[in-house]
Scaffold this active site. Structure first.
Site, PDB file in Angstrom:
ATOM      1  N   ARG A   1     -11.230  -4.788 -20.933  1.00  0.00           N
ATOM      2  CA  ARG A   1     -11.154  -6.248 -20.830  1.00  0.00           C
ATOM      3  C   ARG A   1     -10.282  -6.880 -21.911  1.00  0.00           C
ATOM      4  NH1 ARG A   1     -14.301  -8.290 -16.893  1.00  0.00           N
ATOM      5  NH2 ARG A   1     -16.124  -7.108 -16.231  1.00  0.00           N
TER       6      ARG A   1
ATOM      7  N   GLU B   1     -26.417 -13.389 -10.061  1.00  0.00           N
ATOM      8  CA  GLU B   1     -26.302 -13.141 -11.507  1.00  0.00           C
ATOM      9  C   GLU B   1     -25.894 -14.406 -12.279  1.00  0.00           C
ATOM     10  OE1 GLU B   1     -24.165  -9.445 -13.332  1.00  0.00           O
ATOM     11  OE2 GLU B   1     -22.632 -10.931 -12.942  1.00  0.00           O
TER      12      GLU B   1
ATOM     13  N   LYS C   1      -8.148  -8.324  -7.617  1.00  0.00           N
ATOM     14  CA  LYS C   1      -9.246  -7.368  -7.717  1.00  0.00           C
ATOM     15  C   LYS C   1     -10.493  -8.061  -8.209  1.00  0.00           C
ATOM     16  CE  LYS C   1     -10.724  -6.584 -11.200  1.00  0.00           C
ATOM     17  NZ  LYS C   1     -11.307  -6.510 -12.518  1.00  0.00           N
ATOM     18  N   THR C   2     -11.619  -7.800  -7.688  1.00  0.00           N
ATOM     19  CA  THR C   2     -12.945  -8.109  -8.234  1.00  0.00           C
ATOM     20  C   THR C   2     -13.972  -8.092  -7.111  1.00  0.00           C
ATOM     21  OG1 THR C   2     -14.421  -9.649  -9.344  1.00  0.00           O
ATOM     22  CG2 THR C   2     -12.611 -10.683  -8.182  1.00  0.00           C
ATOM     23  N   ILE C   3     -15.104  -7.451  -7.390  1.00  0.00           N
ATOM     24  CA  ILE C   3     -16.165  -7.443  -6.378  1.00  0.00           C
ATOM     25  C   ILE C   3     -16.691  -8.864  -6.179  1.00  0.00           C
ATOM     26  CG2 ILE C   3     -16.876  -5.058  -6.794  1.00  0.00           C
ATOM     27  CD1 ILE C   3     -19.357  -6.276  -8.307  1.00  0.00           C
ATOM     28  N   ASP C   4     -16.472  -9.753  -7.166  1.00  0.00           N
ATOM     29  CA  ASP C   4     -17.054 -11.095  -7.109  1.00  0.00           C
ATOM     30  C   ASP C   4     -16.440 -11.967  -6.013  1.00  0.00           C
ATOM     31  OD1 ASP C   4     -18.297 -10.104  -9.310  1.00  0.00           O
ATOM     32  OD2 ASP C   4     -17.546 -11.599 -10.727  1.00  0.00           O
TER      33      ASP C   4
ATOM     34  N   ARG D   1     -20.338  -1.003  -7.664  1.00  0.00           N
ATOM     35  CA  ARG D   1     -18.988  -1.316  -8.153  1.00  0.00           C
ATOM     36  C   ARG D   1     -18.017  -0.151  -8.065  1.00  0.00           C
ATOM     37  NH1 ARG D   1     -18.251  -4.387 -13.757  1.00  0.00           N
ATOM     38  NH2 ARG D   1     -18.649  -2.295 -14.485  1.00  0.00           N
TER      39      ARG D   1
ATOM     40  N   GLY E   1     -13.419  -5.567 -14.643  1.00  0.00           N
ATOM     41  CA  GLY E   1     -14.476  -4.764 -14.025  1.00  0.00           C
ATOM     42  C   GLY E   1     -13.974  -3.899 -12.874  1.00  0.00           C
TER      43      GLY E   1
ATOM     44  N   GLU F   1     -24.506  -0.233  -9.205  1.00  0.00           N
ATOM     45  CA  GLU F   1     -24.724   0.692  -8.076  1.00  0.00           C
ATOM     46  C   GLU F   1     -23.605   0.610  -7.046  1.00  0.00           C
ATOM     47  OE1 GLU F   1     -26.769  -1.414  -9.334  1.00  0.00           O
ATOM     48  OE2 GLU F   1     -28.721  -0.512  -9.675  1.00  0.00           O
TER      49      GLU F   1
ATOM     50  N   TYR G   1     -45.846  -6.682  -2.595  1.00  0.00           N
ATOM     51  CA  TYR G   1     -44.961  -7.130  -3.682  1.00  0.00           C
ATOM     52  C   TYR G   1     -43.949  -8.179  -3.233  1.00  0.00           C
ATOM     53  CZ  TYR G   1     -46.335  -2.918  -6.270  1.00  0.00           C
ATOM     54  OH  TYR G   1     -47.040  -1.946  -6.922  1.00  0.00           O
TER      55      TYR G   1
ATOM     56  N   ASP H   1      -9.192 -13.229 -11.992  1.00  0.00           N
ATOM     57  CA  ASP H   1      -8.591 -14.543 -12.260  1.00  0.00           C
ATOM     58  C   ASP H   1      -7.945 -14.611 -13.642  1.00  0.00           C
ATOM     59  OD1 ASP H   1     -11.258 -14.281 -13.157  1.00  0.00           O
ATOM     60  OD2 ASP H   1     -11.529 -16.440 -13.303  1.00  0.00           O
ATOM     61  N   ASP H   2      -8.634 -14.128 -14.663  1.00  0.00           N
ATOM     62  CA  ASP H   2      -8.068 -14.186 -16.015  1.00  0.00           C
ATOM     63  C   ASP H   2      -6.841 -13.284 -16.138  1.00  0.00           C
ATOM     64  OD1 ASP H   2      -9.616 -16.023 -17.398  1.00  0.00           O
ATOM     65  OD2 ASP H   2     -11.230 -14.584 -17.708  1.00  0.00           O
TER      66      ASP H   2
HETATM   67  P1  FBP Z   1     -14.239  -8.693 -12.914  1.00  0.00           P
HETATM   68  O1  FBP Z   1     -14.273 -10.161 -12.684  1.00  0.00           O
HETATM   69  O2  FBP Z   1     -13.475  -8.286 -14.111  1.00  0.00           O
HETATM   70  O3  FBP Z   1     -13.797  -7.972 -11.678  1.00  0.00           O
HETATM   71  O4  FBP Z   1     -15.727  -8.170 -13.174  1.00  0.00           O
HETATM   72  C1  FBP Z   1     -16.757  -8.476 -12.330  1.00  0.00           C
HETATM   73  C2  FBP Z   1     -18.081  -7.957 -12.784  1.00  0.00           C
HETATM   74  O5  FBP Z   1     -18.463  -6.843 -11.996  1.00  0.00           O
HETATM   75  C3  FBP Z   1     -19.133  -9.059 -12.704  1.00  0.00           C
HETATM   76  O6  FBP Z   1     -19.686  -9.141 -11.425  1.00  0.00           O
HETATM   77  C4  FBP Z   1     -20.089  -8.672 -13.791  1.00  0.00           C
HETATM   78  O7  FBP Z   1     -20.761  -9.781 -14.325  1.00  0.00           O
HETATM   79  C5  FBP Z   1     -19.196  -8.082 -14.831  1.00  0.00           C
HETATM   80  O8  FBP Z   1     -18.087  -7.546 -14.150  1.00  0.00           O
HETATM   81  C6  FBP Z   1     -19.869  -7.007 -15.651  1.00  0.00           C
HETATM   82  O9  FBP Z   1     -19.006  -6.622 -16.646  1.00  0.00           O
HETATM   83  P2  FBP Z   1     -19.110  -5.295 -17.511  1.00  0.00           P
HETATM   84  O10 FBP Z   1     -18.383  -4.252 -16.748  1.00  0.00           O
HETATM   85  O11 FBP Z   1     -18.365  -5.654 -18.736  1.00  0.00           O
HETATM   86  O12 FBP Z   1     -20.541  -4.967 -17.688  1.00  0.00           O
END
Ligand code: FBP
Length: 551
Positions: free
Chosen positions: A141, A307, A198-201, A424, A77, A422, A239, A171-172
């Site tokens: 991916r 999520e 790398k990863t926003i997570d 990433r 991602g 929005e 709301y 990680d993968d």
């Molecule tokens: P990575 O772990 O590859 O960095 O991806 C993170 C992520 O943004 C998750 O937060 C999200 O669930 C997923 O990618 C969404 O994947 P896709 O881009 O395939 O819709």
């Protein structure tokens, strides 16, 4: 070219002198790492390596007589800062020898297998530096895993005469980088492999990496939007806003966004899993908060939903595991069935009894989302599962029951939001622009030093940028044995939210207050220009997680 991009590309990312003047620095050996024997056995050539630290005044420097040839790829991602990693590698290898070359493989790891690539030039870097997205190279991916994939990589790397290859991934991807570097050593290849976190997570944080790049920017975008929605809720007072936040498994994004914005409720998947809460119990808890607020005259609110939540609820986790097995075994036949109803009927007959019951009790849309295609790593497409709608549906029923029992007298109207894409690819904050550039320079240092099987890391991130330390961490030291699909596999495990950590504890202390009265915090948009107090901020959760095992 917008005014913003024109101004932003003039930003010079910052870093410590060891990285800024890479040619005068050297790598010194740090602590040795003790590892699980089962992991060591899988990596006879790349285990046993020590941590490497970048320092000045070591005697031997990284400057070279011959140019370097390096390749790189984005994997998985998108995350803000990716282009600055490439800029850091490019500038770093040209500092150690000005004629060095960087080749970027396009479209993610499949670009290596297809040998599709571009040469990075100063003009390209000038256009892309400090911009969000991965559009310079694209990403994908595809998983590099089989001996055949590795053999193709070795062939392509040899053809390009690569001294080093940098995988910018999660990680993968970094697990695969560890296996690829072992394979290349074994096959006599001269190409070294380096990973970049790398990863926003932010699920690569832990003793060896403080966070991954991209997290800060993504959460800051989400926090701005949450705060805007909160202001709307506070104004209209009609709301409940259910906001699902990206983050495939760990709830780091939700936790950081909650600390930034003070929502009325922030669900944290790891806590729900620890307490073994069922969907029913989660909904009961939410209903209690909503009823108490209604009693105080408040019929609006902000609820953050990670999520990954759905995978942490015990009965749904069991269902997903069961579905994964059945779908994997019957994939071809399932694909041949026309329509969702036929597929569900076929699957239901093959699931365990409890799983079939759980599936049947879910709304049809959620059933459909749960059986959608898995990604190449076998993951459910969580970003397409509307957990917030599931919660609302169950909550509306529960609140209806409470009303008829006389325990709830409010009005429940809701809106849903999903904040993921929005943020990433937003333009990286100063923190991410600096951090990712430094990671790229660290990868260049490892390449120049001829070291393989390392993750480029930068430590001391809550301290001033000039004091950050560049460190190479052996990838193998990050691997642990895990049982996956019935087999023991060496993997880099995702780091989940530490429920004993200060960040979660802070949320736990404050959340009752946030639930009963509105204490929304307005972060405003990311600032790129202006005083340091606005532009040089660091994620709040990093301050409490700043534990580094590197000596
Ligand atoms: P990575 O772990 O590859 O960095 O991806 C993170 C992520 O943004 C998750 O937060 C999200 O669930 C997923 O990618 C969404 O994947 P896709 O881009 O395939 O819709």
């Amino acid at each position: 070219m917008t005014e913003f991009l024109a101004a932003r590309r003039e930003y010079q990312p910052r870093g410590p002198l060891t990285l800024v003047e890479l040619e005068n620095s050297g790598l010194v050996t740090g602590q040795a790492i003790t590892m699980d024997d089962r992991v060591t056995a899988l990596f006879p050539r790349t285990s046993g390596q020590s941590v490497l630290r970048l320092t000045r005044g070591t005697g031997t420097t990284l400057s070279r007589q011959t140019p370097l040839r390096v390749g790189c790829v984005f994997s998985g991602g998108q995350a803000p800062g990716g282009h600055n990693v490439v800029a850091g590698i490019f500038e770093g290898i040209r500092r150690v020898h000005r004629d060095s070359t960087l080749i970027g493989f396009v479209g993610g790891p499949s670009g290596i297998l297809k040998n599709q690539n571009i040469e990075i030039t100063p003009e390209l870097m000038r256009a892309y530096r400090n911009t969000g997205g991965f559009d310079l190279l694209g990403t994908g991916r595809t998983k590099l895993e089989s001996a055949e994939d590795f053999a193709t990589c070795a062939r392509v790397f040899a053809q390009h005469k690569l001294d080093a290859f940098v995988i910018i991934g999660g990680d993968d991807s970094n697990t695969n980088a560890a296996f690829l570097s072992e394979y290349l050593r074994k096959s006599g290849s001269n190409t070294c492999v380096t990973g970049v976190p790398k990863t926003i997570d932010s699920d690569l944080r832990g003793p060896w990496t403080e966070t991954s790049f991209g997290f800060d920017t993504a959460v800051r975008v989400y926090s701005e939007l949450i705060a805007n929605i909160a202001k709307d809720a506070l104004s209209g007072k009609k709301y409940y806003h259910f906001i699902r936040l990206m983050g495939r498994s760990a709830s780091h994004i939700t936790l950081e966004a909650a600390l930034q914005t003070h929502p009325n409720v922030a669900l944290i998947s790891e806590e729900i899993a620890r307490d073994g809460k069922s969907m029913r119990e989660i909904v009961d808890d939410l209903a209690r908060v909503i009823a108490a607020r209604a009693a105080a005259g408040l019929n609006h609110g902000i609820v953050l939903v990670p999520e990954g939540l759905i995978e942490f609820v015990p009965e749904i986790r069991a269902l997903i595991d069961d579905l994964n097995d059945v779908i994997a075994t019957h994939k071809d036949y399932l694909d041949s069935l026309r329509g969702f109803t036929a597929q569900i009927e076929y699957l239901a007959g093959r699931l365990k009894r409890e799983s079939a019951g759980t599936l049947a009790a879910l709304p049809l849309d959620i059933q459909r989302q749960l059986i959608m295609d898995r990604d190449p790593h076998g993951n459910v497409a969580l970003s397409r599962i509307e957990t917030e709608k599931l919660l609302i549906e169950l909550l509306a029923i529960r609140l209806g029951e409470m009303k008829s029992e006389g325990h709830y007298h409010g009005k429940f109207a809701w809106q849903t939001h999903f904040l993921g894409y929005e943020g990433r690819c937003a333009a990286p904050t100063n923190f991410d622009a600096n951090y990712s550039w430094c990671l790229g320079l660290t990868a260049a240092a490892l390449a120049a030093g001829g070291h393989t099987g390392y993750l480029a890391t930068v430590h001391g991130l809550t301290n001033p940028v000039e004091t950050w330390q560049a460190v190479g961490v052996p990838l193998v030291s990050m691997l642990t044995m895990e049982r996956r699909k019935g087999k023991d596999k060496a993997v880099i495990r995702k780091t989940l939210v530490d429920l004993n950590g200060q960040a979660f504890q802070r949320l736990a202390t404050l959340r009752d207050e946030w639930a009963s009265r509105d204490d929304y915090r307005f972060t405003g948009p990311i600032q790129y220009f202006g005083p340091a107090t606005l532009v040089d901020r660091v994620p709040l959760s990093l301050f409490s997680n700043n534990t580094c095992a590197v000596e």
